[in-house]
Design an enzyme around this catalytic site. Sequence first.
Site, PDB file in Angstrom:
ATOM      1  N   GLN A 129      56.170  23.632  42.390  1.00  0.00           N
ATOM      2  CA  GLN A 129      57.299  24.320  43.039  1.00  0.00           C
ATOM      3  C   GLN A 129      57.695  25.603  42.323  1.00  0.00           C
ATOM      4  O   GLN A 129      58.406  26.429  42.895  1.00  0.00           O
ATOM      5  CB  GLN A 129      58.517  23.390  43.129  1.00  0.00           C
TER       6      GLN A 129
ATOM      7  N   GLY B  74      65.125  16.676  41.182  1.00  0.00           N
ATOM      8  CA  GLY B  74      63.748  16.595  40.713  1.00  0.00           C
ATOM      9  C   GLY B  74      63.052  17.912  40.975  1.00  0.00           C
ATOM     10  O   GLY B  74      63.405  18.639  41.907  1.00  0.00           O
TER      11      GLY B  74
ATOM     12  N   HIS C 169      58.690  11.219  45.821  1.00  0.00           N
ATOM     13  CA  HIS C 169      58.804  12.563  46.411  1.00  0.00           C
ATOM     14  C   HIS C 169      58.145  13.600  45.492  1.00  0.00           C
ATOM     15  O   HIS C 169      57.348  14.423  45.952  1.00  0.00           O
ATOM     16  CB  HIS C 169      60.284  12.891  46.647  1.00  0.00           C
ATOM     17  N   GLU C 170      58.461  13.527  44.192  1.00  0.00           N
ATOM     18  CA  GLU C 170      57.920  14.519  43.250  1.00  0.00           C
ATOM     19  C   GLU C 170      56.415  14.327  43.056  1.00  0.00           C
ATOM     20  O   GLU C 170      55.664  15.292  42.927  1.00  0.00           O
ATOM     21  CB  GLU C 170      58.650  14.436  41.902  1.00  0.00           C
TER      22      GLU C 170
ATOM     23  N   CYS D 291      64.375  18.926  50.012  1.00  0.00           N
ATOM     24  CA  CYS D 291      63.446  19.477  49.021  1.00  0.00           C
ATOM     25  C   CYS D 291      63.818  20.936  48.771  1.00  0.00           C
ATOM     26  O   CYS D 291      64.078  21.679  49.718  1.00  0.00           O
ATOM     27  CB  CYS D 291      62.019  19.376  49.567  1.00  0.00           C
ATOM     28  N   LEU D 292      63.824  21.332  47.513  1.00  0.00           N
ATOM     29  CA  LEU D 292      64.163  22.727  47.184  1.00  0.00           C
ATOM     30  C   LEU D 292      63.155  23.697  47.790  1.00  0.00           C
ATOM     31  O   LEU D 292      63.474  24.858  48.021  1.00  0.00           O
ATOM     32  CB  LEU D 292      64.221  22.916  45.663  1.00  0.00           C
TER      33      LEU D 292
ATOM     34  N   HIS E 199      54.356  16.113  45.487  1.00  0.00           N
ATOM     35  CA  HIS E 199      54.153  17.544  45.206  1.00  0.00           C
ATOM     36  C   HIS E 199      52.874  17.772  44.394  1.00  0.00           C
ATOM     37  O   HIS E 199      52.184  18.773  44.569  1.00  0.00           O
ATOM     38  CB  HIS E 199      55.346  18.119  44.432  1.00  0.00           C
TER      39      HIS E 199
HETATM   40 ZN    ZN Z   1      60.430  18.439  46.863  1.00  0.00          ZN
END
Ligand code: ZN
Length: 186
Positions: A50, A45, A141-142, A99-100, A145
């Site tokens: 991000q 995701g 999670h997304e 998470c990236l 963000h």
């Molecule tokens: Zn993330």
Amino acid sequence: MIYPIHIVGSPVLRREAEEIGADYPELEQLIEDMYETMDEASGVGLAAPQIGKSIRLIVIDTAVMAEEEPDEIEAFRKVVINPVIYEKSGDDVLMSEGCLSVPGIHEEVERPERIRIRYLDENFQEHDEEYEGYTARVLQHEYDHLEGKLFTDRLMPLRRNLLRNKLNGMAKGKFDANYRTRIARR
Ligand code: ZN
């Protein structure tokens, strides 16, 4: 085009993202670029903040995870625009998240099992759907963000304290990632 991924400490990750309209410039290209960026980083995701864009746009593709655990996880690929999670139900469940934007850290996070979500797809068609399990997890999670939250905010205070130095170091560039990244200018 592959975007660098903003790392914890970058202010855009802490901003509440703005809704977009169908007239958002070059949206189709942006969505394609987000998928490319996510794939290159082996993510499931990616939220627009991000890549430094404070807008309410998410791409998801859980195919990699579905291949690894076909009994548990179904392949889910979707563009999610202006989402609203308006109902959470079921037990709170613990699941490991990463998470990236927080490379190298995986922690168990507690979230509700099931959600109802309203959102627009890439054609600005409205959807109102219920999700549970892994897909609900990725969506939550997304979604965080877009609200300026990171999964590390949801850890128990003790665990969060233990990670504090690591996160501070990360913000200054102390991390390993095999994808392009960007840290906040100091
Ligand atoms: Zn993330």
